[in-house]
Design a protein around this motif. Structure first.
Motif, PDB file in Angstrom:
ATOM      1  N   ARG A  26       0.837  -1.206   0.000  1.00 19.23           N
ATOM      2  CA  ARG A  26       0.000   0.000   0.000  1.00 19.23           C
ATOM      3  C   ARG A  26       0.874   1.258   0.000  1.00 19.23           C
ATOM      4  NH1 ARG A  26      -2.859   3.872   2.318  1.00 19.23           N
ATOM      5  NH2 ARG A  26      -5.130   3.813   2.168  1.00 19.23           N
ATOM      6  N   VAL A  33       1.511   7.560  -6.102  1.00 19.53           N
ATOM      7  CA  VAL A  33       0.536   8.667  -6.134  1.00 19.53           C
ATOM      8  C   VAL A  33       1.279   9.980  -5.870  1.00 19.53           C
ATOM      9  CG1 VAL A  33      -1.477   9.677  -4.981  1.00 19.53           C
ATOM     10  CG2 VAL A  33      -1.413   7.231  -5.382  1.00 19.53           C
ATOM     11  N   LYS A  37       1.414  13.510  -7.955  1.00 18.52           N
ATOM     12  CA  LYS A  37       1.026  14.799  -7.353  1.00 18.52           C
ATOM     13  C   LYS A  37       2.165  15.811  -7.457  1.00 18.52           C
ATOM     14  CE  LYS A  37      -2.268  12.997  -3.999  1.00 18.52           C
ATOM     15  NZ  LYS A  37      -2.453  12.606  -2.611  1.00 18.52           N
ATOM     16  N   VAL A  44      -0.909  17.037  -1.346  1.00 19.66           N
ATOM     17  CA  VAL A  44      -0.719  15.664  -0.866  1.00 19.66           C
ATOM     18  C   VAL A  44      -1.940  15.228  -0.046  1.00 19.66           C
ATOM     19  CG1 VAL A  44       0.617  14.311   0.804  1.00 19.66           C
ATOM     20  CG2 VAL A  44       1.792  15.719  -0.899  1.00 19.66           C
ATOM     21  N   PHE A  45      -2.370  16.100   0.844  1.00 20.82           N
ATOM     22  CA  PHE A  45      -3.452  15.749   1.769  1.00 20.82           C
ATOM     23  C   PHE A  45      -4.802  15.901   1.068  1.00 20.82           C
ATOM     24  CE2 PHE A  45      -6.152  17.275   5.499  1.00 20.82           C
ATOM     25  CZ  PHE A  45      -6.464  15.986   5.895  1.00 20.82           C
ATOM     26  N   ARG A  46      -5.583  14.821   0.996  1.00 27.02           N
ATOM     27  CA  ARG A  46      -6.907  14.843   0.354  1.00 27.02           C
ATOM     28  C   ARG A  46      -7.941  14.334   1.350  1.00 27.02           C
ATOM     29  NH1 ARG A  46      -5.938  14.972  -5.327  1.00 27.02           N
ATOM     30  NH2 ARG A  46      -4.017  16.170  -5.463  1.00 27.02           N
ATOM     31  N   ARG A  49     -10.793  12.106   0.077  1.00 28.04           N
ATOM     32  CA  ARG A  49     -10.384  10.752  -0.313  1.00 28.04           C
ATOM     33  C   ARG A  49     -10.188   9.883   0.945  1.00 28.04           C
ATOM     34  NH1 ARG A  49     -10.515   6.094  -2.833  1.00 28.04           N
ATOM     35  NH2 ARG A  49      -8.548   5.001  -2.634  1.00 28.04           N
ATOM     36  N   GLU A  50      -9.586  10.477   1.981  1.00 27.42           N
ATOM     37  CA  GLU A  50      -9.373   9.717   3.218  1.00 27.42           C
ATOM     38  C   GLU A  50     -10.715   9.338   3.853  1.00 27.42           C
ATOM     39  OE1 GLU A  50      -6.346  11.155   5.846  1.00 27.42           O
ATOM     40  OE2 GLU A  50      -4.916  11.473   4.218  1.00 27.42           O
ATOM     41  N   MET A  78      -2.988   5.848   6.738  1.00 22.92           N
ATOM     42  CA  MET A  78      -2.954   6.899   5.712  1.00 22.92           C
ATOM     43  C   MET A  78      -2.014   8.031   6.116  1.00 22.92           C
ATOM     44  SD  MET A  78      -6.690   6.918   3.946  1.00 22.92           S
ATOM     45  CE  MET A  78      -7.731   6.979   5.382  1.00 22.92           C
ATOM     46  N   CYS A  81       1.338   6.823   5.058  1.00 23.47           N
ATOM     47  CA  CYS A  81       1.460   6.855   3.589  1.00 23.47           C
ATOM     48  C   CYS A  81       1.622   8.296   3.106  1.00 23.47           C
ATOM     49  CB  CYS A  81       0.236   6.220   2.931  1.00 23.47           C
ATOM     50  SG  CYS A  81       0.171   4.438   3.168  1.00 23.47           S
ATOM     51  N   ARG A  82       0.834   9.207   3.695  1.00 26.79           N
ATOM     52  CA  ARG A  82       0.896  10.633   3.353  1.00 26.79           C
ATOM     53  C   ARG A  82       2.294  11.188   3.630  1.00 26.79           C
ATOM     54  NH1 ARG A  82      -1.752  13.253   7.521  1.00 26.79           N
ATOM     55  NH2 ARG A  82      -3.655  12.062   7.276  1.00 26.79           N
ATOM     56  N   GLU A  85       4.681  10.470   0.972  1.00 26.83           N
ATOM     57  CA  GLU A  85       4.524  11.351  -0.201  1.00 26.83           C
ATOM     58  C   GLU A  85       5.219  12.685   0.073  1.00 26.83           C
ATOM     59  OE1 GLU A  85       0.530  11.704  -1.726  1.00 26.83           O
ATOM     60  OE2 GLU A  85       0.012   9.721  -0.996  1.00 26.83           O
TER      61      GLU A  85
HETATM   62  O1  LIG Z   1      -5.265   8.874  -2.807  1.00 30.17           O
HETATM   63  C1  LIG Z   1      -4.378   9.705  -2.616  1.00 30.17           C
HETATM   64  O2  LIG Z   1      -4.414  10.839  -3.121  1.00 30.17           O
HETATM   65  C2  LIG Z   1      -3.242   9.371  -1.732  1.00 30.17           C
HETATM   66  O3  LIG Z   1      -2.301  10.145  -1.664  1.00 30.17           O
HETATM   67  C3  LIG Z   1      -3.267   8.142  -0.878  1.00 30.17           C
HETATM   68  C4  LIG Z   1      -3.770   8.434   0.520  1.00 30.17           C
HETATM   69  C5  LIG Z   1      -3.896   7.038   1.212  1.00 30.17           C
HETATM   70  O4  LIG Z   1      -2.982   6.667   1.929  1.00 30.17           O
HETATM   71  O5  LIG Z   1      -4.901   6.358   0.954  1.00 30.17           O
HETATM   72  C6  LIG Z   1      -2.788   9.274   1.258  1.00 30.17           C
HETATM   73  C7  LIG Z   1      -2.937  10.649   1.374  1.00 30.17           C
HETATM   74  C8  LIG Z   1      -4.135  11.364   0.925  1.00 30.17           C
HETATM   75  O6  LIG Z   1      -4.538  12.300   1.872  1.00 30.17           O
HETATM   76  C9  LIG Z   1      -5.226  10.461   0.555  1.00 30.17           C
HETATM   77  C10 LIG Z   1      -5.082   9.098   0.465  1.00 30.17           C
END
Ligand SMILES: O=C(O)C(=O)C[C@]1(C(=O)O)C=C[C@@H](O)C=C1
Length: 360
Positions: A26, A33, A37, A44-46, A49-50, A78, A81-82, A85
């Motif tokens: 993951r 991703v 971006k 980066v932060f969405r 989506r989260e 997340m 993961c963020r 990024e």
């Molecule tokens: O989908 C994205 O845009 C991602 O960067 C992945 C992810 C995730 O870990 O699922 C991480 C950061 C974002 O804030 C949203 C989701």
């Protein structure tokens, strides 16, 4: 034949190894991703989506884990993961151990870069100046009402609200000893002193109450003087090596504080509709009879519910006010857009503070 403890633990070890592989798979996808971006120059932060990821997993969850567990675990996944990024810098009223820090961690997960600030003003400044990408500021407490300084700073700030989170605020009396004997002063943020007013009147009626810039600052000072006590979180107590002389001393057992997550519009534009959204506005109306009534009419007409209505003096000396209004819904919904348009036409001042998913 029931399995032995050793067998069950072997099973857990095997699952953990599988999780490790999957989590890294993951993380590698999130890294990709992140590359897209970076190339696009997009945030980066969405948050939407989260929210989608967590809602989807909660809907698919067969148990025995509870929906709240799913939210906590995936918020951390997340967050990690963020951070791969690009690490997100988050400003809040520090030092370490404040409720503002806990709110920042609750919203963003623990993989953030901390930017502790000495005041709420400094959180706004640091975020507007780009020292931090995001700021977390308290806006309302369930016992004491609005956090006036935050509301006043929103008025002239370029920052907008992109999220909110609310925290159960449990105050403890912290000091070097674990008794109430010999306390000469209780140090805390004025909000915390007010939230523990009844307890202090009952248990330490003669003791001086001294306002300091944050509860954690009070804890830091209490660690330097055995005659001082602080009102702060358990985390602040651990941070400064203090004992808990009295637990949960807030007058309301369900005392909560709501925090807004703010950033520059160029860092993150208003999140798309999540299905459970809120629009925050500041408006003022001409000083004439019925003007306040008039601003409520478009909301009734278009069936938009108002969840908050606060006033703050405009400081003009003319008994004029700014109204802070929260509406339910998202401007992409036609009835919300129509209500906002009609409302704007009635207002002498109109500022959208933000459109964001409702927090926990
Ligand atoms: O989908 C994205 O845009 C991602 O960067 C992945 C992810 C995730 O870990 O699922 C991480 C950061 C974002 O804030 C949203 C989701």
């Amino acid at each position: 034949m029931p399995k032995t403890l050793a067998e069950l633990r072997t099973g857990i070890d095997q699952v953990d190894r599988e999780l490790l592989v999957l989590l890294n798979r993951r993380a590698a996808l999130a890294n990709e991703v992140g590359e897209i971006k970076r190339a696009e120059g997009s945030p980066v932060f969405r948050p939407e989506r989260e929210a989608q990821v967590i809602n989807g997993l909660q809907a698919a969850n067969p148990g025995p884990l509870k929906p709240d567990n799913i939210a906590h675990v995936w918020r951390e996944i997340m967050s990690a993961c963020r951070a791969l990024e690009a690490p997100q810098r988050v400003a809040y009223l520090g030092p370490a151990g404040t409720f503002s820090e806990a709110a920042a961690l609750q919203f963003f997960g623990s993989s953030i870069e901390h930017v502790p600030c000495v005041s709420i003003d400094e959180v706004f400044r640091a975020t507007a100046a780009g020292t931090a990408e995001y700021g977390v500021v308290p806006v309302e407490n369930s016992t004491e009402g609005v956090i006036a300084r935050s509301l006043d700073l929103f008025l002239g700030s370029p920052l907008h609200i992109v999220g909110e989170t609310s925290l159960l605020v449990r105050h403890n009396l912290l000091r070097q000893q674990n008794t109430l004997e010999g306390i000469e002063a209780v140090l805390a943020h004025p909000q915390a002193l007010a939230q523990c007013h009844g307890w202090l009147n009952n248990h330490l009626p003669e003791v001086e109450r001294r306002a300091v810039s944050s509860n954690a600052e009070g804890a830091r000072l209490a660690a330097s003087n055995p005659k001082w006590a602080a009102i702060a979180s358990e985390r602040a107590g651990a941070e400064f090596g203090l004992h808990i002389a009295a637990h949960a001393i807030q007058d309301d057992a369900f005392n909560r504080t709501r925090f807004a997550v703010v950033c520059l519009p160029q860092t993150l534009a208003a999140p798309e509709a999540s299905g459970k959204d809120c629009v925050s506005l500041i408006v003022s109306v001409p000083n004439r009879p019925g003007a306040v009534h008039d601003i409520l009419v478009p909301l009734k007409l278009h069936g938009v519910s108002m969840t908050r209505f606060e006033s703050r003096p405009a400081r003009s000396g003319q008994w004029e006010y700014y109204f802070y209004i929260d509406l339910q819904g998202h401007p992409s919904q036609p009835h919300v857009a129509a209500a906002l348009k009609d409302l704007q036409a009635l207002c002498a001042f109109y500022k959208v503070l933000g459109t964001y998913p409702l927090g926990e």
